[in-house]
Design a protein around this motif. Sequence first.
Motif, PDB file in Angstrom:
ATOM      1  N   GLY A  94     -24.986  -3.947   5.117  1.00 27.94           N
ATOM      2  CA  GLY A  94     -24.152  -2.759   5.269  1.00 27.94           C
ATOM      3  C   GLY A  94     -23.227  -2.597   4.076  1.00 27.94           C
ATOM      4  N   LYS A  95     -21.936  -2.496   4.330  1.00 23.65           N
ATOM      5  CA  LYS A  95     -20.956  -2.351   3.257  1.00 23.65           C
ATOM      6  C   LYS A  95     -20.401  -3.688   2.782  1.00 23.65           C
ATOM      7  CE  LYS A  95     -19.394   2.244   4.752  1.00 23.65           C
ATOM      8  NZ  LYS A  95     -18.214   3.067   5.184  1.00 23.65           N
ATOM      9  N   ASP A  96     -20.829  -4.774   3.407  1.00 23.00           N
ATOM     10  CA  ASP A  96     -20.282  -6.094   3.084  1.00 23.00           C
ATOM     11  C   ASP A  96     -21.123  -6.785   2.008  1.00 23.00           C
ATOM     12  OD1 ASP A  96     -18.256  -5.836   4.997  1.00 23.00           O
ATOM     13  OD2 ASP A  96     -19.609  -6.520   6.578  1.00 23.00           O
ATOM     14  N   THR A  97     -20.431  -7.530   1.140  1.00 21.61           N
ATOM     15  CA  THR A  97     -21.089  -8.260   0.058  1.00 21.61           C
ATOM     16  C   THR A  97     -20.507  -9.662  -0.060  1.00 21.61           C
ATOM     17  OG1 THR A  97     -21.516  -6.235  -1.211  1.00 21.61           O
ATOM     18  CG2 THR A  97     -21.573  -8.306  -2.426  1.00 21.61           C
ATOM     19  N   VAL A  98     -21.374 -10.632  -0.223  1.00 19.17           N
ATOM     20  CA  VAL A  98     -20.977 -12.029  -0.446  1.00 19.17           C
ATOM     21  C   VAL A  98     -21.732 -12.524  -1.677  1.00 19.17           C
ATOM     22  CG1 VAL A  98     -21.198 -14.395   0.421  1.00 19.17           C
ATOM     23  CG2 VAL A  98     -20.369 -12.588   1.929  1.00 19.17           C
ATOM     24  N   LEU A  99     -21.048 -13.295  -2.497  1.00 20.82           N
ATOM     25  CA  LEU A  99     -21.671 -13.897  -3.668  1.00 20.82           C
ATOM     26  C   LEU A  99     -22.006 -15.355  -3.356  1.00 20.82           C
ATOM     27  CD1 LEU A  99     -19.222 -12.548  -6.414  1.00 20.82           C
ATOM     28  CD2 LEU A  99     -21.272 -11.451  -5.473  1.00 20.82           C
ATOM     29  N   MET A 100     -23.252 -15.721  -3.593  1.00 21.13           N
ATOM     30  CA  MET A 100     -23.688 -17.094  -3.357  1.00 21.13           C
ATOM     31  C   MET A 100     -24.086 -17.729  -4.688  1.00 21.13           C
ATOM     32  SD  MET A 100     -26.725 -18.615  -0.882  1.00 21.13           S
ATOM     33  CE  MET A 100     -28.042 -17.690  -1.686  1.00 21.13           C
TER      34      MET A 100
END
Length: 212
Positions: A94-100
């Motif tokens: 959706g509108k959420d982002t996480v950097l891995m």
Amino acid sequence: MLRYTIALIIATATLAVQARTAADFFGMAEADTAFDAISATTRLDMLDYAHSGLTTPSNNRQGGVARIISVSDMSIKLTPATSVEASLDVLTAGKDTVLMVIETLPLPQKDSRISFYDTQWRPLKKAPLDTPKLSDWIGTKDKATLEQAQLQIPFMLSTAEYNHDTRTLTLTSSMDRYFVPEDTPAVLAHLHKCLVFRLDNKLRFTRTTPRP
């Protein structure tokens, strides 16, 4: 003049909410949090090389070299230092982002460390993945086998790789190469070769490898 200023503000705001790529995040000064061996200026140079189809090495802060191996909108694979492998993956829902960020070290056998950040490169307080325990790797519920594993396997070594097409994170055991043949514990036969986790729509990794 006022209408021009308002239009500029709207255009800037629109740009800010557009999806950002792995290269955008890698080039941020704040990325030092994860890639402290490479200065921000050097990271931008590395991106220029990569976008030109080159794997030209760049000097890192440790006196070694770093280079980008491959780059796509959602992922960058690189060697930030000699014999060290790393990747930056942009995870979205959706509108959420996480950097891995996955960093894989070579000794004594390959072992990966996984870190998660928000879009300002602040470490997440609640990681999308719960670090697997030794008991998660054992393919049996037999109590004696579990106790034997605790005694014979002091820690787990594994490599990690993320697949954007399937949204899966695979941890592959390196323990079969850690022991010399004559000292290989029998309990290794009960270890899963790999553990697979799928990223859900809440940006959480859920295990898909069957449990015993």
